[in-house]
Design an enzyme around this catalytic site. Structure first.
Site, PDB file in Angstrom:
ATOM      1  CD  GLU A  12       3.949  -0.928  -6.228  1.00 58.93           C
ATOM      2  OE1 GLU A  12       4.876  -0.137  -5.906  1.00 58.93           O
ATOM      3  OE2 GLU A  12       3.560  -1.848  -5.474  1.00 58.93           O
TER       4      GLU A  12
ATOM      5  CG  PHE B 114      -2.498  -3.957   6.194  1.00 63.95           C
ATOM      6  CD1 PHE B 114      -1.494  -3.114   6.679  1.00 63.95           C
ATOM      7  CD2 PHE B 114      -2.151  -4.937   5.280  1.00 63.95           C
ATOM      8  CE1 PHE B 114      -0.179  -3.260   6.282  1.00 63.95           C
ATOM      9  CE2 PHE B 114      -0.832  -5.097   4.882  1.00 63.95           C
ATOM     10  CZ  PHE B 114       0.159  -4.254   5.376  1.00 63.95           C
ATOM     11  CD  GLN B 115      -0.318  -3.486   1.725  1.00 58.21           C
ATOM     12  OE1 GLN B 115      -0.823  -4.381   1.052  1.00 58.21           O
ATOM     13  NE2 GLN B 115       0.989  -3.249   1.734  1.00 58.21           N
TER      14      GLN B 115
ATOM     15  CE  LYS C   2      -6.769 -11.527  -0.858  1.00 59.58           C
ATOM     16  NZ  LYS C   2      -5.771 -11.617   0.237  1.00 59.58           N
TER      17      LYS C   2
ATOM     18  CG  MET D 282      15.997  22.572 -17.391  1.00 60.47           C
ATOM     19  SD  MET D 282      16.800  23.312 -18.828  1.00 60.47           S
ATOM     20  CE  MET D 282      16.336  22.198 -20.149  1.00 60.47           C
TER      21      MET D 282
END
Lengths: 598, 162
Positions: free
Chosen positions: A67, A129-130, A179, A497
């Site tokens: 993502e 969940f999630q 959802k 760097m």
């Protein structure tokens, strides 16, 4: 931004009400907003939206591999097109993985609309969940965010999300959609039905401020235009207006990292980038000027160096669309809150109408001084016949891509600074880099987004071997969508760097900055289905670069460069603009206070 | 530059998370909150007023105002410290305990505090006044058996007609 105390009534649909499921509304709203591409990754809490996408082929969905990649791809898409980037991810880890890209977009003012799935409303707060507190987590890294609890609010919020992401100072927004809201049916409002009840950013400049700015410019003897990413965000007209203003006044122009391309690097008035790794002439001109005209930049610490020694003798004008930027870091004599393009256009008009003339004698002396600084040739480096110098590699890449429809993205570190110093941009929207947040791993997915928007263009990610490993998996996305992006890795086997700073500040103790156990990038490219190329000697570089450009495939180019080359010139932390180091570092050049800084 | 105390009020959309946005802004940028109050002021428009008492150098106060105005659900920000017509008030509930409550009651009466509850050995007073006068009241009561305090934080409004 000016906001009204009197609030408009809730929006009422002008047209006949349309009933849609929440998921259908998402797809419909995106299409009504003119969205053609979205970057996303499915998961349980966004399945209804993915189902709606399946049923509708009006939007191209780009399946990323992580993502974070979706957010950077959307940033690249947005930065190269001037349109907002759209991301669709699931709840929980989908949303938390998007946080780096959201923060990156917030720092660099990139308009993103990130749609996140959420667990069903009755499960929110139960550690389902999630489940993650996406609104809580992203509150600090978005311009605004919404949790949609009622399907009848969904279309309004989606359209407001576009207004807010793209209005005023652009930025990322999150719309978190549970959802069950995606399944429920409600009334759809079109974009024309929706006007945010209070968000009205000020974009028109005050005439009196423009008049004062023009007077100050006409009186200046040692002026400079210090330009930034605001000119890119404002659109191509802002760059056009800047060119006209520069041509009318004859003033020198420098730019921040984010503003490169707004002013053509081929112009004799161009001083190059300013700041920590900017040119000697740009930084000294900033220090010694008597009038600084800051256009769409924000006095970032990479630019100003030590603040109490910053341009001590100058009057300062600051044009910004975000009122909170005026006087935030540096007190200015004149603040102008407006869209950069509009304000610069007004300056041009007034300068012409009043038949203003710049102080010719003053400017002549000023340019003579600037030429003396230029004569230092602060970007020069010692070339080698044995090792590929990273500067040489960038120069060859630049030379061999002339005449192409070219877009450059970068990762973060030395390679980024060398690219910024040495690539000469003539147009806005051609340069995509992570400036404010400094996100390693930005460039590869950003190139995916840019190439999606510009299928026929040559899109090159100038990368480091450390950065590129952070989002390497998006090579697979490039292969899936036939995106012939070129990943040009300046491989010095160090986080360059970090190594440079360890040399400078930590006695050469290179703690964990060596890139050990590197993959064989050529084999890796082949494993992904890309072309892998490697160059180790200067004499073979041109032919390999040409092969990369000519390949119809995505290419990983492992360019083995001098491992210990440092990036110069450099303003050490805690030093002023006129205390640049041109080459060769020593620890003594950094003050104890400076060592505390990043 | 010396710190100054300022009372800022923000008219905001009364929506979920608005308080977290304001508080998060202060914590993220390292600004002080000395007190904070929030309540709905217009149910028809669904707006609330948040009053924040903060302190900092003038440049920081200016930044706080500007940063508050950036928040999308914030309609207006006012600094009542600069506005000549600002009125600030705070309420305190103060409990004293001890065998003899007479001295506490006498002192409280001088401040204009009301007695809300009187159980012989404990007394609960209410005082609505400027924050400074409330602090002075508490200082007085400390030697007279003060056992508990609850302060509301500051609410502020303009004296002007508009």
């Amino acid at each position: 931004m000016s906001k009204s105390d009197t609030l408009a009534a809730a929006p009422k649909p002008k047209q006949e009400a349309v009933s849609l499921s929440g998921a259908e509304m998402v797809v419909r709203a995106l299409k009504d907003q003119g969205v053609t591409h979205i970057f996303g990754y499915p998961g349980g809490a966004v399945l209804p939206i993915y189902d709606a996408l399946f049923a509708d082929n009006g939007i191209t969905h780009v399946l990323v591999r992580h993502e974070q990649g979706a957010t950077h791809a959307a940033e690249g898409y947005a930065r190269s097109t001037g349109k907002p980037g759209v991301v669709l991810v699931t709840s929980g880890p989908g949303a938390t993985n998007a946080v780096t890209g959201l923060t990156d977009a917030l720092m660099d003012s990139i308009p993103l609309i990130v749609l996140t799935g959420q667990v069903a409303t009755h499960l929110i707060g139960t550690d389902a969940f999630q489940e993650a507190d996406t609104i809580g987590i992203t509150r600090a890294c978005t311009k605004h965010n919404w949790l949609v609890k009622d399907v009848n609010d969904l279309s309004r919020i989606l359209h407001e999300a576009f207004q807010i992401a793209t209005g005023g100072r652009p930025g990322p927004v999150v719309v978190d959609i549970p959802k069950d809201v995606q399944f429920k049916t409600g009334t759809y409002l079109t974009p024309d039905d929706v006007h945010h009840r209070s968000y009205r950013p000020k974009t028109e400049p005050d005439a009196s401020a423009i008049a004062r700015a023009v007077e100050m410019m006409a009186a200046a003897k040692r002026p400079i235009f210090y330009t930034g990413g605001g000119l890119i965000n404002s659109g191509p007209k802002a760059s056009q207006a800047l060119r006209e203003l520069a041509s009318l006044t004859g003033f020198p122009v420098t730019s921040t990292l984010m503003g490169l391309g707004a002013f053509p690097a081929s112009s004799p008035q161009w001083l190059g980038m300013l700041g920590m790794h900017g040119t000697y002439e740009a930084n000294n001109a900033m220090h010694d000027c008597d009038l600084m005209v800051c256009l769409g930049a924000r006095f970032d610490d990479r630019v100003t160096g030590r603040i109490d020694l910053f341009s001590p003798g100058s009057k300062k004008i600051h044009l910004d669309i975000d009122p909170s930027q005026i006087n935030k870091i540096v007190r200015v004599d004149l603040g102008i809150v407006a869209d950069a393009g509009k304000a610069i256009t007004e300056m041009v008009k007034l300068w012409k109408a009043k038949e203003k003339k710049a102080d010719a004698a003053g400017l002549k002396d000023w340019w003579a001084q600037i030429e003396r600084w230029r004569a230092k040739r602060s970007l020069a480096y010692e070339d080698s016949e044995v090792l590929i110098k990273p500067q040489y590699a960038i120069d060859r890449l630049y030379a061999l891509t002339r005449g192409r429809d070219l877009y450059i993205t970068t990762e973060v570190g030395q390679h980024q600074m060398w690219a910024a110093q040495r690539f000469k941009f003539e147009e806005p929207n051609r340069w995509m880099t992570s400036g404010g947040l400094g996100t390693m791993g930005y460039g590869l997915p950003a190139a995916v987004g840019v190439q999606m928007a510009h299928p026929g263009a040559l899109v090159i990610d100038i990368a480091g071997e450390a950065s590129v490993q952070m989002t390497m998996q998006e090579m697979s996305t490039a292969v899936q969508y036939n995106l012939p992006i070129k990943i040009f890795i300046l491989n010095n086997e160090y986080m360059g760097m970090v190594r440079q700073w360890q040399q400078l500040l930590h006695g050469g103790r290179y703690s964990h900055s060596y890139s050990e156990a590197l993959p064989d990038f050529v084999k890796m490219a082949e494993a992904f289905g890309c072309l892998g190329l490697r160059a180790t000697k200067p004499f073979e570089l041109d032919a390999k670069i040409q092969e990369m450009i000519d390949s119809p495939k995505p290419v990983l180019f492992d360019c083995r460069v001098d491992a210990t080359e440092n990036c110069f010139p450099m303003i050490p932390s805690g030093a002023a603009h006129n205390a640049m180091i041109l080459s060769k570092l020593s620890e003594a050049s950094v003050s104890d206070e400076g060592k505390m800084l990043v | 530059m010396a710190n100054e105390r300022h009372t800022l009020t923000a008219l905001v959309d009364n929506e979920a998370g608005i308080l977290a946005r304001v508080v998060g802004l202060f914590s993220a940028r390292g600004y002080n909150i000395e007190s904070l109050t929030v309540a709905e002021v217009d149910p028809a428009q669904s707006t609330s007023r948040i009053t924040v008492v903060t302190s900092g150098p003038p440049q920081v106060i200016e930044q706080i105002e500007a940063q508050l105005r950036r928040l999308v659900p914030v309609h207006a920000v006012t600094n009542w410290t600069f506005a000549t017509g600002g009125i600030e008030r705070e309420m305190a509930l103060v409990k004293t305990s001890g065998a003899d409550q007479a001295a506490a009651k006498t002192a409280a009466a001088k401040f204009g505090a009301r007695i809300l509850d009187d159980r012989g050995q404990t007394t609960v007073f209410e005082l609505t006044d400027s924050p400074a006068r409330i602090s002075s009241f508490l200082e007085t009561m400390r030697s007279l058996g003060l056992s508990d305090v609850s302060r509301t934080g500051v609410a502020a409004i303009s004296r002007d007609t508009a």
